[in-house]
Design an enzyme around this catalytic site. Sequence first.
Site, PDB file in Angstrom:
ATOM      1  N   ASN A  38       3.221  -7.862 -22.429  1.00 40.37           N
ATOM      2  CA  ASN A  38       1.807  -7.981 -22.045  1.00 40.37           C
ATOM      3  C   ASN A  38       1.391  -6.947 -21.004  1.00 40.37           C
ATOM      4  OD1 ASN A  38      -0.720  -9.060 -22.137  1.00 40.37           O
ATOM      5  ND2 ASN A  38      -0.181 -11.033 -21.231  1.00 40.37           N
ATOM      6  N   HIS A 123      -1.320 -26.631 -23.915  1.00 43.99           N
ATOM      7  CA  HIS A 123      -1.962 -26.296 -22.641  1.00 43.99           C
ATOM      8  C   HIS A 123      -3.310 -26.982 -22.498  1.00 43.99           C
ATOM      9  CE1 HIS A 123       0.027 -22.325 -21.350  1.00 43.99           C
ATOM     10  NE2 HIS A 123       0.877 -23.010 -22.086  1.00 43.99           N
ATOM     11  N   ARG A 148       0.894 -29.413 -20.733  1.00 39.03           N
ATOM     12  CA  ARG A 148       0.837 -28.733 -19.433  1.00 39.03           C
ATOM     13  C   ARG A 148      -0.574 -28.855 -18.888  1.00 39.03           C
ATOM     14  NH1 ARG A 148       1.345 -22.227 -18.205  1.00 39.03           N
ATOM     15  NH2 ARG A 148      -0.908 -22.325 -18.049  1.00 39.03           N
ATOM     16  N   TYR A 160      -6.040 -18.520 -12.165  1.00 37.33           N
ATOM     17  CA  TYR A 160      -5.275 -18.114 -13.339  1.00 37.33           C
ATOM     18  C   TYR A 160      -4.782 -19.363 -14.078  1.00 37.33           C
ATOM     19  CZ  TYR A 160      -1.980 -15.945 -16.446  1.00 37.33           C
ATOM     20  OH  TYR A 160      -1.334 -15.545 -17.573  1.00 37.33           O
ATOM     21  N   ASP A 211       2.469 -25.394 -14.176  1.00 37.03           N
ATOM     22  CA  ASP A 211       2.924 -24.026 -13.914  1.00 37.03           C
ATOM     23  C   ASP A 211       2.338 -23.534 -12.588  1.00 37.03           C
ATOM     24  OD1 ASP A 211       3.784 -21.416 -14.035  1.00 37.03           O
ATOM     25  OD2 ASP A 211       3.076 -21.055 -16.083  1.00 37.03           O
ATOM     26  N   HIS A 213       3.033 -20.455 -11.402  1.00 41.84           N
ATOM     27  CA  HIS A 213       2.865 -19.001 -11.540  1.00 41.84           C
ATOM     28  C   HIS A 213       3.341 -18.234 -10.304  1.00 41.84           C
ATOM     29  CE1 HIS A 213      -0.178 -20.297 -14.672  1.00 41.84           C
ATOM     30  NE2 HIS A 213       0.624 -19.496 -15.319  1.00 41.84           N
ATOM     31  N   GLU A 237       6.979 -25.457 -12.989  1.00 41.79           N
ATOM     32  CA  GLU A 237       7.414 -24.137 -13.474  1.00 41.79           C
ATOM     33  C   GLU A 237       7.109 -23.022 -12.480  1.00 41.79           C
ATOM     34  OE1 GLU A 237       5.570 -23.268 -17.233  1.00 41.79           O
ATOM     35  OE2 GLU A 237       5.783 -21.123 -16.936  1.00 41.79           O
ATOM     36  N   GLU A 263      10.298 -17.085 -17.582  1.00 42.02           N
ATOM     37  CA  GLU A 263       9.555 -16.376 -18.641  1.00 42.02           C
ATOM     38  C   GLU A 263       9.541 -14.867 -18.430  1.00 42.02           C
ATOM     39  OE1 GLU A 263       5.779 -18.489 -18.120  1.00 42.02           O
ATOM     40  OE2 GLU A 263       4.900 -16.662 -17.332  1.00 42.02           O
ATOM     41  N   ARG A 284      13.494 -20.599 -18.996  1.00 44.03           N
ATOM     42  CA  ARG A 284      12.370 -20.263 -19.881  1.00 44.03           C
ATOM     43  C   ARG A 284      12.448 -18.875 -20.517  1.00 44.03           C
ATOM     44  NH1 ARG A 284       7.998 -22.121 -20.729  1.00 44.03           N
ATOM     45  NH2 ARG A 284       6.622 -20.512 -19.919  1.00 44.03           N
ATOM     46  N   HIS A 313       9.430 -19.607 -23.273  1.00 44.06           N
ATOM     47  CA  HIS A 313       8.059 -19.125 -23.114  1.00 44.06           C
ATOM     48  C   HIS A 313       7.430 -19.000 -24.509  1.00 44.06           C
ATOM     49  CE1 HIS A 313       5.482 -15.562 -21.367  1.00 44.06           C
ATOM     50  NE2 HIS A 313       4.815 -16.702 -21.319  1.00 44.06           N
ATOM     51  N   ASP A 317       0.629 -14.226 -25.818  1.00 43.47           N
ATOM     52  CA  ASP A 317       1.008 -12.811 -25.819  1.00 43.47           C
ATOM     53  C   ASP A 317       2.390 -12.584 -26.428  1.00 43.47           C
ATOM     54  OD1 ASP A 317       1.219 -14.187 -23.093  1.00 43.47           O
ATOM     55  OD2 ASP A 317       2.639 -12.557 -22.799  1.00 43.47           O
ATOM     56  N   GLU A 340       7.277 -24.016 -25.492  1.00 44.80           N
ATOM     57  CA  GLU A 340       5.843 -23.838 -25.219  1.00 44.80           C
ATOM     58  C   GLU A 340       5.128 -23.406 -26.507  1.00 44.80           C
ATOM     59  OE1 GLU A 340       5.017 -20.747 -22.382  1.00 44.80           O
ATOM     60  OE2 GLU A 340       2.959 -21.419 -22.075  1.00 44.80           O
ATOM     61  N   TRP A 403       2.560 -12.461  -7.992  1.00 43.60           N
ATOM     62  CA  TRP A 403       2.268 -12.870  -9.369  1.00 43.60           C
ATOM     63  C   TRP A 403       3.272 -13.940  -9.712  1.00 43.60           C
ATOM     64  CZ3 TRP A 403       1.026 -14.841 -13.548  1.00 43.60           C
ATOM     65  CH2 TRP A 403      -0.026 -14.346 -14.326  1.00 43.60           C
TER      66      TRP A 403
HETATM   67  C1  CS2 Z   1       2.148 -18.565 -18.534  1.00 44.57           C
HETATM   68  C2  CS2 Z   1       1.597 -17.394 -19.302  1.00 44.57           C
HETATM   69  O1  CS2 Z   1       2.704 -19.489 -20.596  1.00 44.57           O
HETATM   70  C3  CS2 Z   1       2.938 -19.502 -19.401  1.00 44.57           C
HETATM   71  O2  CS2 Z   1       3.713 -20.260 -18.871  1.00 44.57           O
HETATM   72  O3  CS2 Z   1       2.799 -18.286 -17.364  1.00 44.57           O
HETATM   73  O4  CS2 Z   1       0.215 -17.513 -19.276  1.00 44.57           O
HETATM   74  C4  CS2 Z   1       1.963 -16.028 -18.781  1.00 44.57           C
HETATM   75  O5  CS2 Z   1       1.380 -15.828 -17.544  1.00 44.57           O
HETATM   76  C5  CS2 Z   1       1.562 -14.990 -19.770  1.00 44.57           C
HETATM   77  O6  CS2 Z   1       2.325 -15.160 -20.910  1.00 44.57           O
HETATM   78  C6  CS2 Z   1       1.706 -13.608 -19.170  1.00 44.57           C
HETATM   79  O7  CS2 Z   1       1.951 -12.635 -20.106  1.00 44.57           O
HETATM   80 MG    MG Z   2       4.409 -19.715 -17.019  1.00 45.25          MG
END
Ligand code: CS2
Ligand code: MG
Length: 403
Positions: A38, A123, A148, A160, A211, A213, A237, A263, A284, A313, A317, A340, A403
């Site tokens: 991504n 999600h 989630r 996000y 999550d 993040h 997560e 991930e 993950r 994951h 993407d 997921e 991030w």
């Molecule tokens: C996320 C995603 O799926 C997840 O758990 O963290 O949105 C992730 O941020 C994206 O796949 C980023 O490419």
């Molecule tokens: Mg994630």
Amino acid sequence: MLKIIDAKVIVTCPGRNFVTLKITTEDGITGVGDATLNGRELSVVSFLRDHMVPSLIGRDAHQIEDIWQFFYRGSYWRGGPVAMTALAAVDMALWDIKGKVAGLPVYQLLGGACRTGVTVYGHANGETIEDTIAEAVKYKAMGYKAIRLQTGVPGLPSTYGVSKDKMFYEPADGSLPTENVWSTPAYLKHTPKLFEKAREVLGWDVHLLHDVHHRLTPIEAARLGKDLEPYRLFWMEDATPAENQSSFRIIRQHTTTPLAIGEIFNSIWDCKQLIEEQLIDYIRATAVHAGGITHLKKLASFADLHHVRTGCHGATDLSPVCMGAALHFDLSIPNFGVQEYMRHTPETDAVFPHAYTFSDGMLHPGEAPGLGVDIDEALAAKYPYKRAYLPVARRLDGSMHDW
Ligand code: CS2
Ligand code: MG
């Protein structure tokens, strides 16, 4: 000997960018592998075209392990997201070819099914707690056994993981990186309320996930884990960045909320300590970013020795080719945890016809030989590459956040 005579890199953007490697053998058998990273798609395209494909041509497509070792062990510049994604694409395409030659779905080659299907989580997200729970109710009605939950944080203009388009949430949302605002105190105060309300409305017979993040420090994550304990999450997560794997000792000392991460990991070396010291419950890492099925299988076996289960994951993407590979893997390993599943748009599904199906909260890879996923090249050509980035996060004082 089944000689590789061609390896083509295909870029398409049916709503978002995907990179696919298509390997052709002298017998005319083809295999596909996902090479999507991504926001860094074209780097992997160049890595494949300029560096890997020339030394792939002429090799025996049946020698999956040797080809993997050639590109990993034989390389001076080992690892990293670009190289491991490119290697993953080669590996997946070779498993696809082997399955087609054998006339068997890949999960059979990996040892056969250990379960009837692959339990997935969807999600649910919304600006407010009420919106998020209303989405979760819809997922429950669709048969999901695990959901989630992400919600907007009061006082912050955007968060996000909270999207406008609910079912087809797209993480890379700008032709330059969008800047979100972040406040740890506001987030820590709000999140437990989401899960309190969620248990009230959704009950206790559905798994709930969250999550973070990578937005917290270890001690902040420990606090959140403790505050979420009454709601019995399936997992919390990416609580904190994990370059320093021992950070997770601090979280682990303080909470029984199960922990998931990985991930963005590219190999077993990114999580060796996390697994060995049993600092996490779910790993993950996924086929496309961690060297393909060959490497993920080893990682999962190592995790199994330490009571760590998988939770690959599966965001949008990762292309349907990766989803296919993940499902064969998930079905065949003993220590599968959950998969997921963010649904792809109808445009993406049309470009990547696939044998996998969803029913009763589970995905199944299907019985087609190989991975059971293909690419419609004519349709793919209608969607040219469009630059897109993931957003970044700044704190209220303007400084950059993790991030
Ligand atoms: C996320 C995603 O799926 C997840 O758990 O963290 O949105 C992730 O941020 C994206 O796949 C980023 O490419
Ligand atoms: Mg994630």
